[in-house]
Design a protein around this motif. Sequence first.
Motif, PDB file in Angstrom:
ATOM      1  N   UNK A 108      -8.431  -0.851   1.117  1.00  0.00           N
ATOM      2  CA  UNK A 108      -8.196  -0.076   2.332  1.00  0.00           C
ATOM      3  C   UNK A 108      -9.098   1.158   2.347  1.00  0.00           C
ATOM      4  N   UNK A 109      -9.369   1.714   1.173  1.00  0.00           N
ATOM      5  CA  UNK A 109     -10.291   2.843   1.073  1.00  0.00           C
ATOM      6  C   UNK A 109     -11.337   2.524   0.009  1.00  0.00           C
ATOM      7  N   UNK A 110     -12.478   3.210   0.123  1.00  0.00           N
ATOM      8  CA  UNK A 110     -13.564   2.958  -0.822  1.00  0.00           C
ATOM      9  C   UNK A 110     -13.437   3.799  -2.088  1.00  0.00           C
ATOM     10  N   UNK A 111     -12.842   4.982  -1.949  1.00  0.00           N
ATOM     11  CA  UNK A 111     -12.671   5.836  -3.122  1.00  0.00           C
ATOM     12  C   UNK A 111     -11.687   6.943  -2.788  1.00  0.00           C
ATOM     13  N   UNK A 166      -4.057   1.747  -2.312  1.00  0.00           N
ATOM     14  CA  UNK A 166      -4.945   1.724  -1.147  1.00  0.00           C
ATOM     15  C   UNK A 166      -6.371   1.377  -1.578  1.00  0.00           C
ATOM     16  N   UNK A 167      -6.788   1.912  -2.702  1.00  0.00           N
ATOM     17  CA  UNK A 167      -8.119   1.599  -3.229  1.00  0.00           C
ATOM     18  C   UNK A 167      -8.153   0.180  -3.787  1.00  0.00           C
ATOM     19  N   UNK A 168      -7.104  -0.217  -4.485  1.00  0.00           N
ATOM     20  CA  UNK A 168      -7.039  -1.543  -5.094  1.00  0.00           C
ATOM     21  C   UNK A 168      -7.172  -2.650  -4.057  1.00  0.00           C
ATOM     22  N   UNK A 188       0.861  -1.185   0.000  1.00  0.00           N
ATOM     23  CA  UNK A 188       0.000   0.000   0.000  1.00  0.00           C
ATOM     24  C   UNK A 188       0.897   1.234   0.000  1.00  0.00           C
ATOM     25  N   UNK A 189       1.369   1.585  -1.189  1.00  0.00           N
ATOM     26  CA  UNK A 189       2.350   2.671  -1.293  1.00  0.00           C
ATOM     27  C   UNK A 189       1.720   4.012  -1.656  1.00  0.00           C
ATOM     28  N   UNK A 190       0.542   3.995  -2.229  1.00  0.00           N
ATOM     29  CA  UNK A 190      -0.095   5.234  -2.648  1.00  0.00           C
ATOM     30  C   UNK A 190      -1.597   5.099  -2.659  1.00  0.00           C
ATOM     31  N   UNK A 191      -2.283   6.129  -3.141  1.00  0.00           N
ATOM     32  CA  UNK A 191      -3.736   6.158  -3.093  1.00  0.00           C
ATOM     33  C   UNK A 191      -4.362   5.081  -3.979  1.00  0.00           C
TER      34      UNK A 191
END
Length: 583
Positions: free
Chosen positions: A258-261, A253-255, A247-250
């Motif tokens: 970790x985050x929804x969008x 993180x989405x992939x 999880x190196x970037x936004x």
Amino acid sequence: MKGFFNHVLASMLGTFLVLIFLVIINIIVFVGILSSSGAFSDKEVKVTENSVLTLTFKNKIADRSSVKPDLSTMKIKKTLSLKEVTDAIKKAKDDDKIKGIYLDLSILNVGIASVEEIRNTLKDFKTSGKFIIAHSDFYTHKSYYLASVADKIYLTPSGVVQFSGLSAQLMFFKSLLENIGVEPEIIRHGKYKSAVEPFMSDNMSDANKEQTQKYLSSIWNSILTGIHNQRNISYEDLNKYADELSVTGSETAKKFNFVDDLKYEDQIIKELKEKTGIHPDDELSKISLSDYINSGKDFEELLKPKKENIAIIYAEGEIVDGEGTDEQIGSESLAKIIRKAREDESVKAIVLRINSPGGSALASEVIWRETVLAEQAKPLIVSMGDVAASGGYYIACQADTIVAEPNTITGSIGVFGLLFNAKKLLKNVGITINTVNTNTYSDMGNPGRKMTDYEHGKILQSVEEIYSTFITHVGEGRNLPTDSVDAIGQGRVWSGEDALNIGLVDILGGLQTAVDIAADKAHLQTYGIKYYPEKDKLSLILENMLSNTKSSLIEGELGEAYPYYENLKKIKTISGVQARIPY
């Protein structure tokens, strides 16, 4: 003679006028601060329909709330308490005007155990069917753990999610001390009691590595469990992502869910308007945490004495002899407070909230005695915060029930003594010390000479006696054989979850859990809360105006380096045998 009396009267008059002048100046400053803070404003805080409660944690959340004037800005700086935060979330759950919560987690100035309690309260809030949305530019392990409870987690495009696992670094000073000519003289009991290791070694001992790995892994597993349960990411994948820095970037993180969008703040505001039924052109109805806490307060009801109460006593900071300060646990002041709560017939149970790394062994013993008397008189429940270790555990062990969060740092049942021989350093800089004693060892502890074997033996004897007393108290309070306490003691640090498994803690939970247990043991259906130490806000503001001006100015000048200045001040106050961490 007449001239003498004239001179005396003139001096008295001058002193009186100066005092009057200082009082007037302080009143002007005080009123100015209150005015700029809005204290005299006629504007009443009201919660409007379809509101969103906005939680930000840029300012520190402490166990106990405080009000201090910031003389550089002429405003009042209020620190919210953990209970104020959790009570506000509970209130919002049943408030029809609050439609949901927005977590702004760009900065999270909250301890890990306090995060656990806030997170659990937010989980309960979700049972109302209301939404929680979280957003940040940068998620740390701690802030992401809190965010994971949300229905939707958003990250600013090009933002970052830190997910690499937990780490602890210790700094060692042995070689530095040798180079400048200072020899540490260390006496300790407990192979895990590693608070003195930085002065006696250049590397961590195997025992210290073992305990550090153990409690870090326990806290990490607790975080992974929370994320797994809320985000449905397997333990194996979570550890894999951490090991490989996946999880190196936004986008990653989405992939990896970790985050929804990825959204900017204006897009978040748009979504919040949609969720609360507000027209896109209208202003979103947001209310801050502090405003919501103050909204609808019935001050007459708050000030009205209750017939039956639970006392919440805050013990926060290092444990010192005497009165201590607002940032310390003074043996005399805390003992008086516990005694007052014990003797107060309206107080039916006591919750002792501890957030302390320990400190003076003697001070801990003084406080412990009052907990014994309190426990004999009425239910005594201990609630542990981020840390309640060494001396912090010493003053906890007598309670009927000990409550801790899974990630609380506790245990560290051990003691040590630390002196420094600076003879070589003093010689190198051209300083000599001449000593005159009335008795053989009157100058014991003199930094200008090495401790003798006899002196070392005497201090070792004292350390051993204190350790024996410590584990005896724990054994009696926890109903454990002394040998068993010694086996899990030796200065070893435990997480709250591990402490539960070995009998040092009774139940996992937060401050509210402790209050509920106290109410149950005291057979209370309805009750008031009495907070200790007791201070009216006017006294608190005036007191801090006079005593914290220097600290406020220094803090403003040093900025992020201020905590190091505070630690140096604490080292100056250390005396006697210590029961403290790290570790």
